[in-house]
Design a protein around this motif. Structure first.
Motif, PDB file in Angstrom:
ATOM      1  N   MET A  36       0.826  -1.210   0.000  1.00 47.21           N
ATOM      2  CA  MET A  36       0.000   0.000   0.000  1.00 47.21           C
ATOM      3  C   MET A  36       0.859   1.259   0.000  1.00 47.21           C
ATOM      4  SD  MET A  36      -3.204  -1.087   2.351  1.00 47.21           S
ATOM      5  CE  MET A  36      -4.315   0.098   1.656  1.00 47.21           C
ATOM      6  N   MET A  37       1.991   1.227   0.686  1.00 47.12           N
ATOM      7  CA  MET A  37       2.879   2.391   0.673  1.00 47.12           C
ATOM      8  C   MET A  37       3.545   2.541  -0.702  1.00 47.12           C
ATOM      9  SD  MET A  37       2.719   4.175   3.398  1.00 47.12           S
ATOM     10  CE  MET A  37       0.977   3.943   3.168  1.00 47.12           C
ATOM     11  N   GLY A  38       3.791   1.440  -1.374  1.00 47.82           N
ATOM     12  CA  GLY A  38       4.307   1.505  -2.743  1.00 47.82           C
ATOM     13  C   GLY A  38       3.308   2.148  -3.685  1.00 47.82           C
ATOM     14  N   ILE A  39       2.035   1.816  -3.517  1.00 46.23           N
ATOM     15  CA  ILE A  39       0.988   2.440  -4.330  1.00 46.23           C
ATOM     16  C   ILE A  39       0.923   3.936  -4.033  1.00 46.23           C
ATOM     17  CG2 ILE A  39      -1.509   2.508  -4.742  1.00 46.23           C
ATOM     18  CD1 ILE A  39      -1.523  -0.535  -4.170  1.00 46.23           C
ATOM     19  N   ARG A  40       1.081   4.298  -2.750  1.00 48.51           N
ATOM     20  CA  ARG A  40       1.047   5.717  -2.377  1.00 48.51           C
ATOM     21  C   ARG A  40       2.208   6.474  -3.019  1.00 48.51           C
ATOM     22  NH1 ARG A  40       3.225   8.970   2.477  1.00 48.51           N
ATOM     23  NH2 ARG A  40       2.002  10.873   2.255  1.00 48.51           N
ATOM     24  N   ALA A  42       3.696   5.758  -5.730  1.00 45.16           N
ATOM     25  CA  ALA A  42       3.397   5.880  -7.158  1.00 45.16           C
ATOM     26  C   ALA A  42       2.347   6.966  -7.411  1.00 45.16           C
ATOM     27  CB  ALA A  42       2.914   4.540  -7.702  1.00 45.16           C
ATOM     28  N   CYS A  43       1.446   7.176  -6.451  1.00 43.16           N
ATOM     29  CA  CYS A  43       0.399   8.206  -6.616  1.00 43.16           C
ATOM     30  C   CYS A  43       0.985   9.617  -6.611  1.00 43.16           C
ATOM     31  CB  CYS A  43      -0.636   8.098  -5.500  1.00 43.16           C
ATOM     32  SG  CYS A  43      -1.791   6.738  -5.703  1.00 43.16           S
ATOM     33  N   LEU A  44       2.059   9.846  -5.868  1.00 46.40           N
ATOM     34  CA  LEU A  44       2.615  11.196  -5.753  1.00 46.40           C
ATOM     35  C   LEU A  44       3.081  11.761  -7.097  1.00 46.40           C
ATOM     36  CD1 LEU A  44       4.472  10.795  -2.361  1.00 46.40           C
ATOM     37  CD2 LEU A  44       2.411  12.123  -2.795  1.00 46.40           C
ATOM     38  N   PRO A  45       3.984  11.087  -7.832  1.00 44.74           N
ATOM     39  CA  PRO A  45       4.382  11.662  -9.127  1.00 44.74           C
ATOM     40  C   PRO A  45       3.249  11.633 -10.159  1.00 44.74           C
ATOM     41  CG  PRO A  45       5.474   9.551  -8.801  1.00 44.74           C
ATOM     42  CD  PRO A  45       4.754   9.891  -7.522  1.00 44.74           C
ATOM     43  N   LEU A  46       2.372  10.632 -10.073  1.00 40.38           N
ATOM     44  CA  LEU A  46       1.249  10.582 -11.010  1.00 40.38           C
ATOM     45  C   LEU A  46       0.294  11.757 -10.785  1.00 40.38           C
ATOM     46  CD1 LEU A  46       0.544   6.742 -11.050  1.00 40.38           C
ATOM     47  CD2 LEU A  46       1.506   8.132 -12.893  1.00 40.38           C
ATOM     48  N   TRP A  53      -9.753  14.971 -13.319  1.00 41.37           N
ATOM     49  CA  TRP A  53     -10.253  14.122 -12.238  1.00 41.37           C
ATOM     50  C   TRP A  53      -9.238  13.058 -11.824  1.00 41.37           C
ATOM     51  CZ3 TRP A  53     -10.709   8.915 -12.958  1.00 41.37           C
ATOM     52  CH2 TRP A  53     -10.691   8.464 -14.276  1.00 41.37           C
ATOM     53  N   LEU A  54      -8.378  12.651 -12.762  1.00 40.68           N
ATOM     54  CA  LEU A  54      -7.363  11.648 -12.445  1.00 40.68           C
ATOM     55  C   LEU A  54      -6.368  12.185 -11.424  1.00 40.68           C
ATOM     56  CD1 LEU A  54      -6.787   8.764 -13.226  1.00 40.68           C
ATOM     57  CD2 LEU A  54      -5.350   9.579 -15.082  1.00 40.68           C
ATOM     58  N   ARG A  55      -6.037  13.487 -11.529  1.00 38.21           N
ATOM     59  CA  ARG A  55      -5.135  14.110 -10.557  1.00 38.21           C
ATOM     60  C   ARG A  55      -5.759  14.058  -9.160  1.00 38.21           C
ATOM     61  NH1 ARG A  55      -2.615  19.884 -11.637  1.00 38.21           N
ATOM     62  NH2 ARG A  55      -0.978  18.595 -12.497  1.00 38.21           N
ATOM     63  N   ILE A  56      -7.054  14.309  -9.078  1.00 36.33           N
ATOM     64  CA  ILE A  56      -7.745  14.275  -7.777  1.00 36.33           C
ATOM     65  C   ILE A  56      -7.721  12.865  -7.194  1.00 36.33           C
ATOM     66  CG2 ILE A  56      -9.987  14.599  -6.640  1.00 36.33           C
ATOM     67  CD1 ILE A  56     -10.480  16.860  -8.702  1.00 36.33           C
ATOM     68  N   VAL A  57      -7.899  11.876  -8.037  1.00 38.30           N
ATOM     69  CA  VAL A  57      -7.857  10.482  -7.578  1.00 38.30           C
ATOM     70  C   VAL A  57      -6.478  10.152  -7.018  1.00 38.30           C
ATOM     71  CG1 VAL A  57      -7.960   8.069  -8.340  1.00 38.30           C
ATOM     72  CG2 VAL A  57      -9.698   9.694  -9.105  1.00 38.30           C
ATOM     73  N   PHE A  58      -5.419  10.557  -7.709  1.00 39.90           N
ATOM     74  CA  PHE A  58      -4.058  10.276  -7.236  1.00 39.90           C
ATOM     75  C   PHE A  58      -3.743  11.046  -5.954  1.00 39.90           C
ATOM     76  CE2 PHE A  58      -3.052   9.130 -11.823  1.00 39.90           C
ATOM     77  CZ  PHE A  58      -3.095   7.767 -11.576  1.00 39.90           C
ATOM     78  N   ILE A  59      -4.203  12.281  -5.844  1.00 41.79           N
ATOM     79  CA  ILE A  59      -3.990  13.049  -4.611  1.00 41.79           C
ATOM     80  C   ILE A  59      -4.720  12.395  -3.442  1.00 41.79           C
ATOM     81  CG2 ILE A  59      -4.492  15.249  -3.461  1.00 41.79           C
ATOM     82  CD1 ILE A  59      -3.928  16.625  -6.161  1.00 41.79           C
ATOM     83  N   LEU A  60      -5.978  11.990  -3.670  1.00 42.83           N
ATOM     84  CA  LEU A  60      -6.722  11.289  -2.622  1.00 42.83           C
ATOM     85  C   LEU A  60      -6.034   9.983  -2.230  1.00 42.83           C
ATOM     86  CD1 LEU A  60     -10.454  11.832  -3.633  1.00 42.83           C
ATOM     87  CD2 LEU A  60      -9.271  12.701  -1.619  1.00 42.83           C
ATOM     88  N   GLY A  61      -5.507   9.267  -3.219  1.00 45.56           N
ATOM     89  CA  GLY A  61      -4.777   8.040  -2.928  1.00 45.56           C
ATOM     90  C   GLY A  61      -3.550   8.306  -2.075  1.00 45.56           C
ATOM     91  N   VAL A  63      -3.107  10.760  -0.016  1.00 49.45           N
ATOM     92  CA  VAL A  63      -3.481  11.263   1.306  1.00 49.45           C
ATOM     93  C   VAL A  63      -4.168  10.186   2.145  1.00 49.45           C
ATOM     94  CG1 VAL A  63      -4.997  12.917   2.492  1.00 49.45           C
ATOM     95  CG2 VAL A  63      -3.640  13.655   0.533  1.00 49.45           C
ATOM     96  N   VAL A  64      -5.031   9.394   1.554  1.00 46.75           N
ATOM     97  CA  VAL A  64      -5.852   8.437   2.299  1.00 46.75           C
ATOM     98  C   VAL A  64      -5.154   7.093   2.509  1.00 46.75           C
ATOM     99  CG1 VAL A  64      -8.052   7.185   2.258  1.00 46.75           C
ATOM    100  CG2 VAL A  64      -7.974   9.556   1.542  1.00 46.75           C
ATOM    101  N   LEU A  65      -4.321   6.670   1.588  1.00 43.42           N
ATOM    102  CA  LEU A  65      -3.692   5.348   1.690  1.00 43.42           C
ATOM    103  C   LEU A  65      -2.869   5.136   2.965  1.00 43.42           C
ATOM    104  CD1 LEU A  65      -2.689   4.271  -1.905  1.00 43.42           C
ATOM    105  CD2 LEU A  65      -4.214   3.124  -0.338  1.00 43.42           C
ATOM    106  N   PRO A  66      -2.134   6.124   3.483  1.00 45.43           N
ATOM    107  CA  PRO A  66      -1.407   5.859   4.734  1.00 45.43           C
ATOM    108  C   PRO A  66      -2.319   5.467   5.891  1.00 45.43           C
ATOM    109  CG  PRO A  66      -0.556   7.828   3.714  1.00 45.43           C
ATOM    110  CD  PRO A  66      -1.767   7.423   2.929  1.00 45.43           C
ATOM    111  N   TYR A  67      -3.444   6.136   6.022  1.00 44.77           N
ATOM    112  CA  TYR A  67      -4.390   5.795   7.088  1.00 44.77           C
ATOM    113  C   TYR A  67      -4.917   4.368   6.904  1.00 44.77           C
ATOM    114  CZ  TYR A  67      -8.654   5.600   9.821  1.00 44.77           C
ATOM    115  OH  TYR A  67      -9.648   5.193  10.672  1.00 44.77           O
ATOM    116  N   ILE A  68      -5.343   4.053   5.703  1.00 47.82           N
ATOM    117  CA  ILE A  68      -5.884   2.714   5.424  1.00 47.82           C
ATOM    118  C   ILE A  68      -4.820   1.647   5.647  1.00 47.82           C
ATOM    119  CG2 ILE A  68      -6.838   1.235   3.606  1.00 47.82           C
ATOM    120  CD1 ILE A  68      -8.144   3.768   2.442  1.00 47.82           C
TER     121      ILE A  68
END
Length: 107
Positions: A36-40, A42-46, A53-61, A63-68
């Motif tokens: 999950m941290m690897g996915i996070r 990857a979300c930062l540069p993406l 809307w894709l940028r918003i999805v990656f930003i949410l990923g 921000v939210v993935l560390p908590y999850i």
């Protein structure tokens, strides 16, 4: 009678129904957290290179993935209520006693 040749009357628990070791549970939780941290990561540069809307999805990923990931990593496996089941040993077959010879001469 607790001698060397005494038989047990109580059932012996089976090891095959025992729960998996805690080290396996810990390794599994660490693996999920790292994925999950690897996915996070990857979300930062993406989020930087994408638009709309894709940028918003990656930003949410990002921000939210560390908590999850922390919540999932801290969720341990629940122990089973009946982890061991008794095993009844099989009956041993015994030979009958030897016949007593009446014509035997003893010294």
């Amino acid at each position: 009678m607790n001698g060397h040749g005494a038989r047990r009357s109580d059932p012996v628990p089976s090891v095959t129904t025992a729960a998996a070791p805690r080290s396996d549970d810990l390794a599994s939780r660490q693996r999920r957290y790292l994925i999950m941290m690897g996915i996070r990561v990857a979300c930062l540069p993406l989020a930087v290179i994408s638009q709309g809307w894709l940028r918003i999805v990656f930003i949410l990923g990002a921000v939210v993935l560390p908590y999850i990931a922390v919540v999932i990593a801290n969720a341990t496996r629940q122990p089973r209520h009946s982890a061991l089941s008794p095993v009844v040993p099989a009956q041993r077959l015994e030979l009958p006693p030897a016949p007593v010879a009446k014509d035997r001469i003893e010294h």
